[in-house]
Scaffold this motif. Structure first.
Motif, PDB file in Angstrom:
ATOM      1  N   LYS A 228      28.942  29.297  60.554  1.00  0.00           N
ATOM      2  CA  LYS A 228      29.585  28.249  59.751  1.00  0.00           C
ATOM      3  C   LYS A 228      30.491  27.371  60.614  1.00  0.00           C
ATOM      4  N   CYS A 229      31.252  27.965  61.509  1.00  0.00           N
ATOM      5  CA  CYS A 229      32.166  27.194  62.368  1.00  0.00           C
ATOM      6  C   CYS A 229      31.394  26.320  63.340  1.00  0.00           C
ATOM      7  N   VAL A 230      30.266  26.836  63.844  1.00  0.00           N
ATOM      8  CA  VAL A 230      29.453  26.066  64.795  1.00  0.00           C
ATOM      9  C   VAL A 230      28.970  24.777  64.128  1.00  0.00           C
ATOM     10  N   ASP A 231      28.478  24.899  62.871  1.00  0.00           N
ATOM     11  CA  ASP A 231      27.962  23.732  62.153  1.00  0.00           C
ATOM     12  C   ASP A 231      29.078  22.780  61.732  1.00  0.00           C
ATOM     13  N   ALA A 232      30.267  23.308  61.453  1.00  0.00           N
ATOM     14  CA  ALA A 232      31.356  22.467  60.951  1.00  0.00           C
ATOM     15  C   ALA A 232      32.085  21.719  62.065  1.00  0.00           C
ATOM     16  N   CYS A 233      32.083  22.263  63.261  1.00  0.00           N
ATOM     17  CA  CYS A 233      32.885  21.680  64.344  1.00  0.00           C
ATOM     18  C   CYS A 233      32.384  20.282  64.715  1.00  0.00           C
ATOM     19  N   PRO A 234      33.252  19.247  64.589  1.00  0.00           N
ATOM     20  CA  PRO A 234      32.814  17.885  64.892  1.00  0.00           C
ATOM     21  C   PRO A 234      32.701  17.604  66.398  1.00  0.00           C
ATOM     22  N   SER A 235      33.281  18.445  67.256  1.00  0.00           N
ATOM     23  CA  SER A 235      33.257  18.150  68.697  1.00  0.00           C
ATOM     24  C   SER A 235      32.296  19.043  69.479  1.00  0.00           C
ATOM     25  N   GLY A 236      31.516  19.842  68.786  1.00  0.00           N
ATOM     26  CA  GLY A 236      30.564  20.702  69.497  1.00  0.00           C
ATOM     27  C   GLY A 236      31.252  21.674  70.431  1.00  0.00           C
ATOM     28  N   ALA A 237      32.447  22.125  70.034  1.00  0.00           N
ATOM     29  CA  ALA A 237      33.226  22.990  70.928  1.00  0.00           C
ATOM     30  C   ALA A 237      32.934  24.472  70.710  1.00  0.00           C
ATOM     31  N   ILE A 238      32.189  24.794  69.641  1.00  0.00           N
ATOM     32  CA  ILE A 238      31.932  26.208  69.361  1.00  0.00           C
ATOM     33  C   ILE A 238      30.450  26.507  69.574  1.00  0.00           C
TER      34      ILE A 238
END
Lengths: 164, 170
Positions: free
Chosen positions: A43-53
């Motif tokens: 979920k965090c990977v898809d939500a992150c707007p900066s591709g940081a995860i």
């Protein structure tokens, strides 16, 4: 497969905090809590707007086998670079001249980085690899008195084995 | 998932590696372990990183310093790398189609050329070369830059400049 956050890319939009079902992304040191992170959640990977995860596996595949000839030819360069690092390091440690020390330190550091890279391509890329494990195990054989045995034992118990 | 059935093969490989370890010098083992520490850092395995660094530091403390005062032997070794050993390693890695090794060789050869040139300039002008400027090293490939502001991307490995670090004067 836990999520990991690249601090250099993180723009602190904090969407990962909103979407995480377990609070694993909300930590004081910015490192996602592996123990709380849910396998395959993303979920965090898809939500992150900066591709940081990104997601890394707990178990890595076996590494690509390296040909002996390649290893030998890289080792020849490694030996030369190690000697260059040693000379530069010796100059850096013994000179009283701050500029000469600065220059020698830069030369030493450059060599260290090249040696590390050459080792990566001569079979020691992944800390979890069989090659690394065998190296660590061989360090337990007849160590010198002041050798940090506990560090080696700690690594052998912490690092997961490869093989998917 | 972890296979144990090839115990005998592993035993013989292990024996070879004992032999290998005896051949590795303290300087080599120190760099090998600092490399693995970086590998752990990239995976955010902080404790493992510290343990590899501890082993790396141990081996570093075992490196005997030389009483060499000149950079001349470094230039000579670089000359040998650039006229012989990079070429040989390139041929072998091409034959074996090892593109990873070829990548490391491309970077290493470029950095070595630049180091040789920088050492040549230092031999001529001495401290004047650095007196009114800064010196940087790329954390990824070892590229050395003398100047006030490092390039936006590393000319050798193309990493962004936040991974090109200044070496301070102490």
């Amino acid at each position: 497969m836990p999520a990991v956050r690249n601090i250099a890319l993180c723009t602190k939009d904090c969407l990962c905090l909103y979407v995480c079902p377990t609070g694993a992304t909300n930590t004081e040191n910015s490192i996602i809590d592996v123990d709380k992170c849910i396998e395959g959640c993303r979920k965090c990977v898809d939500a992150c707007p900066s591709g940081a995860i990104s997601i890394v596996p707990l178990i890595y595949p076996h590494q690509q086998a390296k040909e002996d000839n390649v290893i030998n030819s890289l080792n020849k360069l490694i030996k030369s670079k190690v000697e260059q690092e040693r000379i530069a390091e010796s100059i850096a440690k013994t000179t009283d001249d701050p500029i000469r020390r600065q220059f020698a330190t830069a030369i030493s550091k450059s060599n260290r980085i090249m040696i590390e890279d050459l080792f990566r391509e001569s079979g020691y890329m992944l800390p979890q690899s069989d090659e690394t494990r065998r190296l660590l195990e061989s360090m337990l054989d007849n160590p010198q008195e002041d050798f940090p045995l506990e560090a080696v034992k700690g690594l052998l118990s912490k690092l997961t084995k490869t093989g998917i | 998932m972890i296979k144990h059935e090839k115990g005998t093969i592993e035993d013989s490989e292990m024996k070879e590696h004992f032999d290998d370890l005896r051949e590795l010098t303290a300087g080599e083992l120190s760099a090998l372990c600092s490399n693995l520490a970086k590998g752990c850092e990239k995976q955010y395995l902080k404790e493992e990183m510290q343990l590899f660094n501890q082993i790396s530091d141990y081996y570093k403390s075992k490196i005997e310093l030389t009483d060499e005062e000149s950079f001349e032997p470094v230039s000579e070794l670089l000359h040998n790398d650039l006229t012989q050993d990079f070429a040989k390693a390139n041929i072998v890695s091409s034959e074996k189609e090892d593109r990873g090794a070829l990548r490391a060789l491309v970077w290493g050869e470029k950095v070595s050329r630049m180091l040789k040139s920088v050492l040549g300039r230092y031999a001529k002008s001495g401290n004047e070369l650095l007196e009114n400027t800064k010196i940087y090293v790329c954390d990824i490939c070892g590229f050395v830059y003398i100047g006030d502001i490092p390039p936006a991307i590393c000319p050798v490995c193309k990493v962004p400049s936040f991974k090109i670090t200044e070496v301070g004067r102490r």
